[in-house]
Write a protein that holds these residues in place. Structure first.
Motif, PDB file in Angstrom:
ATOM      1  N   ILE A  13     -16.272  32.156   7.682  1.00 19.92           N
ATOM      2  CA  ILE A  13     -16.963  31.941   8.949  1.00 19.92           C
ATOM      3  C   ILE A  13     -16.065  32.468  10.059  1.00 19.92           C
ATOM      4  CG2 ILE A  13     -17.983  30.222  10.488  1.00 19.92           C
ATOM      5  CD1 ILE A  13     -18.295  28.397   8.019  1.00 19.92           C
ATOM      6  N   SER A  14     -16.588  33.351  10.886  1.00 21.62           N
ATOM      7  CA  SER A  14     -15.777  33.953  11.945  1.00 21.62           C
ATOM      8  C   SER A  14     -15.291  32.888  12.926  1.00 21.62           C
ATOM      9  CB  SER A  14     -16.595  35.014  12.690  1.00 21.62           C
ATOM     10  OG  SER A  14     -17.591  34.387  13.472  1.00 21.62           O
ATOM     11  N   GLU A  15     -14.225  33.195  13.658  1.00 22.14           N
ATOM     12  CA  GLU A  15     -13.696  32.240  14.644  1.00 22.14           C
ATOM     13  C   GLU A  15     -14.747  31.910  15.693  1.00 22.14           C
ATOM     14  OE1 GLU A  15      -9.829  32.654  16.383  1.00 22.14           O
ATOM     15  OE2 GLU A  15      -9.130  33.789  14.647  1.00 22.14           O
ATOM     16  N   GLN A  18     -17.106  29.550  14.191  1.00 21.48           N
ATOM     17  CA  GLN A  18     -16.468  28.244  14.042  1.00 21.48           C
ATOM     18  C   GLN A  18     -16.480  27.481  15.363  1.00 21.48           C
ATOM     19  OE1 GLN A  18     -12.782  27.977  11.871  1.00 21.48           O
ATOM     20  NE2 GLN A  18     -13.281  29.807  10.690  1.00 21.48           N
ATOM     21  N   ARG A  19     -16.202  28.174  16.460  1.00 20.03           N
ATOM     22  CA  ARG A  19     -16.253  27.524  17.778  1.00 20.03           C
ATOM     23  C   ARG A  19     -17.669  27.036  18.084  1.00 20.03           C
ATOM     24  NH1 ARG A  19     -12.909  31.868  19.067  1.00 20.03           N
ATOM     25  NH2 ARG A  19     -14.649  32.975  20.017  1.00 20.03           N
ATOM     26  N   LYS A  38     -15.982  15.026  10.735  1.00 20.75           N
ATOM     27  CA  LYS A  38     -15.959  16.128  11.686  1.00 20.75           C
ATOM     28  C   LYS A  38     -14.785  17.053  11.371  1.00 20.75           C
ATOM     29  CE  LYS A  38     -17.507  12.692  14.834  1.00 20.75           C
ATOM     30  NZ  LYS A  38     -17.282  11.649  13.859  1.00 20.75           N
ATOM     31  N   PRO A  39     -15.028  18.287  11.021  1.00 26.25           N
ATOM     32  CA  PRO A  39     -13.940  19.187  10.636  1.00 26.25           C
ATOM     33  C   PRO A  39     -13.025  19.564  11.780  1.00 26.25           C
ATOM     34  CG  PRO A  39     -16.014  20.359  10.670  1.00 26.25           C
ATOM     35  CD  PRO A  39     -16.331  18.905  10.875  1.00 26.25           C
ATOM     36  N   TRP A  40     -13.431  19.373  13.013  1.00 21.87           N
ATOM     37  CA  TRP A  40     -12.587  19.788  14.131  1.00 21.87           C
ATOM     38  C   TRP A  40     -11.464  18.786  14.424  1.00 21.87           C
ATOM     39  CZ3 TRP A  40     -17.630  18.261  14.727  1.00 21.87           C
ATOM     40  CH2 TRP A  40     -17.835  17.047  15.361  1.00 21.87           C
ATOM     41  N   VAL A  41     -11.420  17.658  13.731  1.00 24.07           N
ATOM     42  CA  VAL A  41     -10.387  16.652  13.949  1.00 24.07           C
ATOM     43  C   VAL A  41      -9.018  17.200  13.546  1.00 24.07           C
ATOM     44  CG1 VAL A  41      -9.573  14.379  13.252  1.00 24.07           C
ATOM     45  CG2 VAL A  41     -11.986  14.739  13.722  1.00 24.07           C
ATOM     46  N   ALA A  42      -8.946  17.941  12.463  1.00 21.13           N
ATOM     47  CA  ALA A  42      -7.684  18.515  12.016  1.00 21.13           C
ATOM     48  C   ALA A  42      -7.356  19.727  12.887  1.00 21.13           C
ATOM     49  CB  ALA A  42      -7.786  18.918  10.552  1.00 21.13           C
ATOM     50  N   MET A  43      -6.210  19.686  13.529  1.00 19.29           N
ATOM     51  CA  MET A  43      -5.830  20.780  14.426  1.00 19.29           C
ATOM     52  C   MET A  43      -5.652  22.077  13.629  1.00 19.29           C
ATOM     53  SD  MET A  43      -5.845  19.477  17.380  1.00 19.29           S
ATOM     54  CE  MET A  43      -4.990  20.672  18.366  1.00 19.29           C
ATOM     55  N   GLY A  44      -6.277  23.105  14.086  1.00 17.49           N
ATOM     56  CA  GLY A  44      -6.125  24.417  13.479  1.00 17.49           C
ATOM     57  C   GLY A  44      -6.830  24.609  12.150  1.00 17.49           C
ATOM     58  N   ALA A  45      -7.515  23.593  11.678  1.00 17.37           N
ATOM     59  CA  ALA A  45      -8.218  23.723  10.404  1.00 17.37           C
ATOM     60  C   ALA A  45      -9.464  24.574  10.596  1.00 17.37           C
ATOM     61  CB  ALA A  45      -8.598  22.353   9.863  1.00 17.37           C
ATOM     62  N   ALA A  46      -9.705  25.420   9.629  1.00 16.59           N
ATOM     63  CA  ALA A  46     -10.896  26.260   9.686  1.00 16.59           C
ATOM     64  C   ALA A  46     -12.104  25.454   9.251  1.00 16.59           C
ATOM     65  CB  ALA A  46     -10.719  27.467   8.767  1.00 16.59           C
ATOM     66  N   VAL A  47     -13.231  25.780   9.835  1.00 19.16           N
ATOM     67  CA  VAL A  47     -14.482  25.153   9.426  1.00 19.16           C
ATOM     68  C   VAL A  47     -14.999  25.936   8.230  1.00 19.16           C
ATOM     69  CG1 VAL A  47     -16.829  24.601  10.105  1.00 19.16           C
ATOM     70  CG2 VAL A  47     -15.010  24.457  11.790  1.00 19.16           C
ATOM     71  N   ASP A  48     -15.142  25.252   7.113  1.00 22.00           N
ATOM     72  CA  ASP A  48     -15.682  25.927   5.940  1.00 22.00           C
ATOM     73  C   ASP A  48     -17.043  25.320   5.603  1.00 22.00           C
ATOM     74  OD1 ASP A  48     -15.012  23.489   4.855  1.00 22.00           O
ATOM     75  OD2 ASP A  48     -13.566  24.279   3.432  1.00 22.00           O
ATOM     76  N   ALA A  49     -17.703  25.905   4.660  1.00 25.35           N
ATOM     77  CA  ALA A  49     -19.044  25.462   4.291  1.00 25.35           C
ATOM     78  C   ALA A  49     -19.047  24.017   3.803  1.00 25.35           C
ATOM     79  CB  ALA A  49     -19.641  26.383   3.240  1.00 25.35           C
ATOM     80  N   ASP A  50     -17.999  23.613   3.068  1.00 26.42           N
ATOM     81  CA  ASP A  50     -17.930  22.235   2.583  1.00 26.42           C
ATOM     82  C   ASP A  50     -17.862  21.243   3.742  1.00 26.42           C
ATOM     83  OD1 ASP A  50     -18.011  23.049  -0.054  1.00 26.42           O
ATOM     84  OD2 ASP A  50     -15.821  23.084  -0.271  1.00 26.42           O
TER      85      ASP A  50
END
Length: 100
Positions: A13-15, A18-19, A38-50
């Motif tokens: 997923i492009s940046e 992801q934003r 919420k995947p955005w809780v982890a700093m710098g973690a990429a959002v993946d399909a899972d």
């Protein structure tokens, strides 16, 4: 964009996307509960399909509960309205019913 190799398939997923995904997730009012991961809780973690699937599954659970509670409130409201109408008929203030 999808990368194919013999062992597995990985979706990237492009940046920018992801934003957009993070913004959409944070705008969801019922996602405030801790049961919606919420995947955005982890700093710098990429959002993946899972992460997106986990978010949607948690959100579906919460929205199902909200809908059930809403139905309960709606039934109570209709019951109260029926009680008011019955009381108005008893005390003689109900509007006259017109029959064709």
């Amino acid at each position: 964009m999808t990368n194919h190799d013999a062992a597995s398939t990985t979706t990237v997923i492009s940046e920018r996307d992801q934003r957009r995904i993070r913004a959409a997730m944070s705008a969801m009012p019922y996602a405030a509960t801790e049961r919606v991961p919420k995947p955005w809780v982890a700093m710098g973690a990429a959002v993946d399909a899972d992460a997106v699937v986990a978010f949607l599954e948690g959100l579906a659970e919460v929205l199902g509960e909200v809908a059930t509670e809403s139905d309960k409130h709606r039934r109570r409201l209709f019951s109260r309205e029926a009680d008011v109408e019955a009381f108005r008929r008893v005390i003689g203030t109900a509007p006259a019913e017109v029959t064709p």
